[in-house]
Write an enzyme that holds these catalytic residues in place. Structure first.
Site, mmCIF file in Angstrom:
data_model
loop_
_atom_site.group_PDB
_atom_site.id
_atom_site.type_symbol
_atom_site.label_atom_id
_atom_site.label_comp_id
_atom_site.label_asym_id
_atom_site.label_seq_id
_atom_site.Cartn_x
_atom_site.Cartn_y
_atom_site.Cartn_z
ATOM 1 N N ASN A 150 4.291 -8.222 6.315
ATOM 2 C CA ASN A 150 5.042 -7.822 7.320
ATOM 3 C C ASN A 150 4.324 -6.410 8.109
ATOM 4 O OD1 ASN A 150 5.497 -6.186 5.149
ATOM 5 N ND2 ASN A 150 7.402 -5.431 5.932
ATOM 6 N N GLU A 151 3.089 -6.301 7.859
ATOM 7 C CA GLU A 151 2.571 -5.347 8.717
ATOM 8 C C GLU A 151 2.803 -4.843 10.048
ATOM 9 O OE1 GLU A 151 1.134 -7.260 6.185
ATOM 10 O OE2 GLU A 151 0.086 -5.792 4.832
ATOM 11 N N LEU A 199 0.766 -1.204 0.071
ATOM 12 C CA LEU A 199 0.040 0.000 0.079
ATOM 13 C C LEU A 199 1.019 1.330 -0.083
ATOM 14 C CD1 LEU A 199 -2.809 -0.912 2.508
ATOM 15 C CD2 LEU A 199 -2.774 -1.476 -0.161
ATOM 16 N N GLY A 219 1.127 -5.298 1.118
ATOM 17 C CA GLY A 219 0.005 -5.576 0.113
ATOM 18 C C GLY A 219 0.431 -6.168 -1.196
#
Lengths: 277, 277, 277
Positions: free
Chosen positions: C152-153, C84, C129
């Protein structure tokens, strides 16, 4: 015939209840912020009401103190925890039996859904409820090669409740979980590692603690809130199941324990233990 | 273009229905209490209404007789079961078609949720419905190396219903199940073993039966009631899905079979079989 | 302290929005019927509103044109997609932010639930994303050995929404998914292959495209309608979750992005990027 079969003779504790003892030791490493929680209801950390209450209280404190990470281990040289204390179920007092199971439920909810990172340093045998505690942590390191671990309830004529099953399916493949749960299989350290029931093997308790700290050190680099929310999201279905079914789960347990066949089975089993001594 | 593609030419049976024949043989080992259930609708154990009814009745009897363990196998030297009999779906009589699918549903519910332990001794090819029967058992031993097994419905232009999917996801990882179900993949004995679709490989039928008895012997040492409850708990979601969706699942099947495109596909397919002969 | 930690410095794009550019290239192989969809918002295919809208429109067209199979890849030599676009979340305009997230939801629903077969040819890094897009395809081929992939957010202080979690659990075992999601782990090509996050490893983009075509060629032999219904049945729970929770999921995202702590974190992060330049 008996509904209780003893797989690990002598493992079950028969000492009297005592609320004045301290069954759990907590030590905190000031440098790392990691807490080590040691079960010390010797000889085998049978999970009775008092030990469970202490664990539950400790988990509350760690939550309140914004603990960075927790290692769960045992003071016994050969047993992590022998599981639920059978004496809690034999000729039980109704109120205490209710408290016992409710406390187990709450302890699991707190451990399985803790905001801090958790590791089990499994330094000995870990059947039934002992395995459940290990499964509820986020990472498992087991001392090898001679110990065993598993949800062996069926071998004892008991059924592991739904949330025990979910705890196992959270860790090993559904196929392996079904086989293990129906057979009440105990895994050796090596077998447990191979199937994924434990994540690492250690040579002794010290090695297990070092490895546990290394895992928690990695976890501590992840932003806390995000890490916790990711864990709770991953465990949401299992947690919600028990939260929504506490009453029904308790009722089922009480009904089972009070079956004449179960009481008779426990009677025969405890008699056989006495004779061994 | 045809919606039915034949992967195993000649595998499908075209004999007439006959309710007087005996399509299932049951023999019981008095010493072990293990029953061997042999499908013998030769040449390929196509699952028609009568074979399914016999299986369903046999499963009822085993339940009533408190069977200790059951081995499901085939009298054919090369085919475990070729799956659903296509003649049941071609120009079907409405009432018989309904009976056919309802009986398949009931047979699966009884086998997948049996209180006795179950093993499939897969002594030959096992596509589609044949694979479903094997998946519904608790343990699978497959004769190698030259046979194949899989839910290959999509290759035939058919969709495996939800409970077929659940049966596969109960045994192999979701990732592998999705690939296998979308591609309608048939696995060789070795591939099936590698992905976990079967638990053991045998050299021939006798070896498979010996291994099956060994598995059931281990199971028989586990207290029965606890073992059964653990199995039902593990399989609860899938069982409840079909029990709660029988009507809808039947409706979907009837609607599908009666599509002109499907009937035309079956027509082309059966014509091609005749020409081969 | 910052809630955003940069794992891949320089990976995030800071170019201005422009709807006149063409961020997605679609080419169709007339012979095979396979479409190759190439993201080309260079340098790193950051997923902003316009790129997502183009992807969403492309997926609609493929659906309408009864596409036989689709390969998703990148025009960048080193990045599949960086995930994102952070600029969409920094000091956002309320309406555009809503559009941004809703378009991401719709794009995922279309890709994850497409009727045509899908492969990701992952020819570079694929965090967050970017990994989600790859996970939504039915097959993943990743160029090795030097790239990385993962949700890996949490490393960035963000929580992957429920449908990101489901997308990962659809591909790798639940146990591995929990560890990866809580740690925000990035996998090397080899690690991704070993855990099942990708299905094949390729030496370069061309090799990946050849392998993708081979997979789609196999898929094209399966009758289309059955194949599609099998896929949708396998993905039903995840798809239904988002379809039934779009509003709540959007609300949660908006609430999170508008937290002062998150905005401050983004501010610090973007400042640090400017200084690097």
């Amino acid at each position: 015939s008996s509904v209780v079969i003893n797989l690990n003779p002598g493992v079950w504790c028969t000492r009297n209840f005592s609320s004045s003892e301290k069954f759990v030791d907590v030590s905190m490493n000031e440098k790392t912020g990691i807490s080590t929680v040691t079960m010390q209801r010797l000889p085998v950390n049978s999970l009775n009401l008092e030990l469970l209450q202490e664990l539950s209280n400790v988990f509350d404190s760690l939550e309140k103190d914004k603990c960075k990470g927790m290692i769960l281990t045992s003071a016994s040289p050969t047993v992590f925890s022998a599981g639920l204390d059978i004496l809690e179920m034999y000729k039980p007092k109704p109120d205490r039996l209710k408290d016992f199971w409710s406390t187990l439920q709450d302890t699991w909810i707190k451990l399985f859904g803790s905001s801090y990172a958790t590791v089990a340093a499994i330094n000995g045998h870990s059947p039934a409820g002992g395995c459940l505690l290990a499964l509820s942590c986020e990472y498992r390191i087991m001392v090898g090669p001679k110990y065993t671990i598993g949800l062996n309830e069926t071998q004892l004529g008991i059924v592991a409740p739904k949330w025990f099953q979910y705890s196992m399916e959270n860790v090993i493949p559904k196929r392996q979980a079904e086989l293990a749960l129906t057979m009440g299989r105990m895994f050796s350290t090596e077998e447990a590692y191979k199937v994924g029931l434990v994540d690492e093997v250690a040579t002794d308790k010290n090695d297990a603690l070092v490895k546990a700290e290394k895992f928690l050190s990695g976890m501590s680099k992840v932003p806390t809130m995000a890490r916790t929310l990711a864990k709770l999201s991953s465990r949401q279905e299992a947690l919600e199941w028990l939260k929504n079914n506490k009453e029904q789960d308790l009722k089922q347990f009480l009904g089972f324990v009070n079956l004449p066949a179960v009481q008779k089975g426990l009677d025969i089993y405890l008699e056989s233990l006495k004779k061994k001594k």
